[in-house]
Design an enzyme around this catalytic site. Structure first.
Site, PDB file in Angstrom:
ATOM      1  N   ARG A  16       0.788  -0.772   0.154  1.00 37.79           N
ATOM      2  CA  ARG A  16       0.051   0.561   0.457  1.00 37.79           C
ATOM      3  C   ARG A  16       1.204   0.981  -0.101  1.00 37.79           C
ATOM      4  NH1 ARG A  16      -4.846  -1.522   4.478  1.00 37.79           N
ATOM      5  NH2 ARG A  16      -5.432  -4.174   3.633  1.00 37.79           N
ATOM      6  N   TYR A  78      15.580 -10.519  12.512  1.00 40.96           N
ATOM      7  CA  TYR A  78      15.708 -10.899  11.059  1.00 40.96           C
ATOM      8  C   TYR A  78      15.066  -9.795  10.125  1.00 40.96           C
ATOM      9  CZ  TYR A  78      16.608 -13.348   6.870  1.00 40.96           C
ATOM     10  OH  TYR A  78      16.297 -13.573   5.098  1.00 40.96           O
ATOM     11  N   ARG A  89      20.306  -8.158   7.861  1.00 43.60           N
ATOM     12  CA  ARG A  89      19.550  -9.912   8.818  1.00 43.60           C
ATOM     13  C   ARG A  89      20.574 -10.625   8.619  1.00 43.60           C
ATOM     14  NH1 ARG A  89      22.075  -9.558   3.875  1.00 43.60           N
ATOM     15  NH2 ARG A  89      22.401 -11.848   2.644  1.00 43.60           N
TER      16      ARG A  89
END
Length: 118
Positions: A16, A78, A89
């Site tokens: 969105r 993560y 990450r």
């Protein structure tokens, strides 16, 4: 399951925010990282659940539950780190992989003890 739902909702919010309609999986780099983090977490979830189940039944429920909670925490970190930057990450990725190996070891130890020692 709540973690997977949270990760999926983050992908929906990113879609969105950057106006990326399904089934497109490319676009803004932040969306791509969020999408990939969600996919990676979803891919490892069945492995995690199976190991958690076997280790909990055959080894020890308390130890397994602690490892499971730590694993979920590292996967959350993560996901959050990957959404910001690809390098974010790595630390949680290594920690979650290590925890999966611990669960493999617990499951193996429990299975061996159950089937080899009466």
């Amino acid at each position: 399951v709540l973690f997977l739902a949270y990760f999926a909702m983050q992908v929906i919010y990113a879609r969105r925010k950057y106006k990326i309609s399904p089934p497109v999986t490319t676009g803004h780099p932040e969306f791509e990282r969020t999408f990939r983090a969600q996919a990676n977490c979803s891919e490892y979830f069945p492995i995690f659940i199976c190991l958690l189940w076997v280790a909990g039944i055959f080894f020890h429920q308390g130890v397994t539950a602690a490892c499971g909670l730590l694993y979920l925490y590292t996967r959350l970190k993560y996901f959050q780190g990957y959404a910001v930057t690809a390098q974010g990450r790595l630390g949680p990725l290594y920690a979650s992989a290590w925890l999966l190996w611990v669960l493999v070891g617990l499951a193996l130890a429990g299975l061996l003890a159950h089937f080899l020692w009466p």
